[in-house]
Write a protein that holds these residues in place. Structure first.
Motif, PDB file in Angstrom:
ATOM      1  N   VAL A  11       0.842  -1.210  -0.056  1.00 39.65           N
ATOM      2  CA  VAL A  11       0.082  -0.016   0.028  1.00 39.65           C
ATOM      3  C   VAL A  11       1.040   1.100  -0.019  1.00 39.65           C
ATOM      4  O   VAL A  11       1.915   1.342   0.722  1.00 39.65           O
ATOM      5  CB  VAL A  11      -0.976   0.005   1.395  1.00 39.65           C
ATOM      6  N   ASN A  18      -0.430   5.446  -0.015  1.00 40.60           N
ATOM      7  CA  ASN A  18      -1.378   6.261  -0.215  1.00 40.60           C
ATOM      8  C   ASN A  18      -1.064   7.619   0.298  1.00 40.60           C
ATOM      9  O   ASN A  18      -0.411   7.623   1.260  1.00 40.60           O
ATOM     10  CB  ASN A  18      -2.759   5.858   0.567  1.00 40.60           C
ATOM     11  N   ASN A  37      -2.860  10.846   1.514  1.00 43.56           N
ATOM     12  CA  ASN A  37      -4.085  11.037   2.462  1.00 43.56           C
ATOM     13  C   ASN A  37      -4.542  12.161   1.754  1.00 43.56           C
ATOM     14  O   ASN A  37      -3.993  13.101   1.330  1.00 43.56           O
ATOM     15  CB  ASN A  37      -4.076  10.772   4.009  1.00 43.56           C
ATOM     16  N   LEU A  48       0.595  10.734   4.516  1.00 48.83           N
ATOM     17  CA  LEU A  48       0.681   9.621   3.590  1.00 48.83           C
ATOM     18  C   LEU A  48       0.812   8.387   4.563  1.00 48.83           C
ATOM     19  O   LEU A  48       0.909   8.282   5.940  1.00 48.83           O
ATOM     20  CB  LEU A  48       1.984   9.608   2.864  1.00 48.83           C
ATOM     21  N   LYS A  49       0.601   7.140   3.976  1.00 46.65           N
ATOM     22  CA  LYS A  49       0.611   5.840   4.586  1.00 46.65           C
ATOM     23  C   LYS A  49       1.088   4.976   3.779  1.00 46.65           C
ATOM     24  O   LYS A  49       0.965   4.801   2.585  1.00 46.65           O
ATOM     25  CB  LYS A  49      -0.746   5.439   5.299  1.00 46.65           C
ATOM     26  N   PHE A  50       2.186   3.781   3.951  1.00 43.76           N
ATOM     27  CA  PHE A  50       2.477   2.820   3.303  1.00 43.76           C
ATOM     28  C   PHE A  50       2.741   1.661   4.110  1.00 43.76           C
ATOM     29  O   PHE A  50       2.739   1.537   5.187  1.00 43.76           O
ATOM     30  CB  PHE A  50       3.535   3.297   2.365  1.00 43.76           C
ATOM     31  N   THR A 101       3.164   5.803   8.792  1.00 40.84           N
ATOM     32  CA  THR A 101       2.307   6.804   8.571  1.00 40.84           C
ATOM     33  C   THR A 101       3.619   8.102   8.418  1.00 40.84           C
ATOM     34  O   THR A 101       4.397   7.996   9.223  1.00 40.84           O
ATOM     35  CB  THR A 101       1.264   7.318   9.547  1.00 40.84           C
TER      36      THR A 101
END
Length: 311
Positions: free
Chosen positions: A36, A38, A40, A72-74, A294
């Motif tokens: 993932v 993303n 945000n 963001l997050k991954f 995050t």
């Protein structure tokens, strides 16, 4: 102009460049498989001015943005040393151990529990581990001995002797028994034959890889007893993460991506991100474990970053 449909299905290679204490880049390292990634939706605070005149009452006539935040997050599936260091907010290092020999390492035994030795990678050749009681002082004549005192013969043998009845020793040395548990009277004192060197499996167990020793419950080694351990150890190089050594982690992030739906490439650069681990590090799990992060996208003199679309 004709309409061109531009949907998006993305894949990408994630690179993380950990900034040093001065905010300088140190080199982009592949983070491996990112399941993932993303960015945000931005959090925006605005100040609106409402009209109060008859012609514009209740309508917004002016608006300014007072706060703009984006995060963001991954999620990573690669448990690499670098990724784990980020997950534990720690520092990765290579710890080296040279081959060598240890003699008379002092260890306090714990019955049924492992105690760490000074070295790891314990060897069984050229000789196995030797575990001994601390050698007591030689026996002396006409000496008061207390319960639990130890002595060795003036001509040492493979045993030591525990005073199990306190008293005063004789003027001449007794004939020392060589069967464990056997006793001998010495003046008013009584000595019981004990092991000086212990037997693996019967009295102790060794964890050869990590370098640990445990006294076997019911064996000849008592809980809290002082031991001396002789052993050889091999050379080892161990990838090590020292946990929680960083108060903050700031990174440069690059995503080299591919829009599969349109067969075009993207290059996303985020100049400065304050990164934090956000998920559990699951070392025991029935499925593949992941590392979750995050980050707050920070603004620099050059801005927050850029997105390039390369057809």
């Amino acid at each position: 102009m004709d309409y061109i449909e531009e949907s998006f299905i993305g894949s990408g290679d994630l690179y993380i460049d950990v900034l040093d204490a001065g905010g300088n880049r140190t080199g982009e390292l592949s983070a491996g498989n990112a399941r993932v990634f993303n960015i945000n939706a931005a959090k925006v605070d605005k100040k609106d001015m409402k009209g109060m005149m008859r012609s514009n009452f209740g309508k917004t006539i002016k608006s300014i943005i007072t706060k703009y935040e984006q995060s963001l997050k991954f999620t990573l599936t690669d448990f690499s040393i670098a990724n784990l260091a980020l997950a534990f907010m720690g520092a990765a290092a290579t710890v080296a151990q040279s081959a060598g020999t240890v003699t008379n390492e002092a260890v306090t035994a714990r019955a049924g529990k492992y105690v760490k030795l000074a070295k790891s990678e314990i060897l069984t050749t050229p000789s196995d581990v030797v575990v001994s009681a601390v050698t007591p002082a030689p026996w002396s004549a006409a000496t008061v001995y207390a319960l639990g005192d130890y002595a060795k013969p003036t001509t040492p043998n493979a045993y030591r002797y525990e005073c199990t009845t306190p008293g005063t020793s004789d003027s001449t040395e007794p004939v020392w028994p060589t069967t464990v548990g056997q006793t001998v009277t010495d003046g008013t004192a009584v000595w019981t034959c004990r092991k000086l060197t212990y037997t693996k499996t019967t009295d102790y167990e060794i964890d050869y890889v990590l370098g640990r020793i445990a006294a076997v419950q019911g064996g000849a080694i008592t809980d809290g007893q002082s031991l001396e351990v002789d052993y050889s150890h091999g050379a080892a190089t161990v990838n090590t993460i020292f946990l929680s050594t960083n108060q903050k982690i700031e990174v440069f992030i690059r995503l080299v991506g591919h829009d599969i739906a349109n067969d075009r490439n993207i290059n996303l650069e985020l100049y400065k991100v304050s990164l934090s681990p956000s998920g559990d590090v699951e070392f025991v799990k029935e499925d593949y474990a992941t590392l979750e992060f995050t980050g707050d996208i920070l603004f620099t003199d050059a801005g927050a970053g850029k997105l390039e679309i390369r057809d």
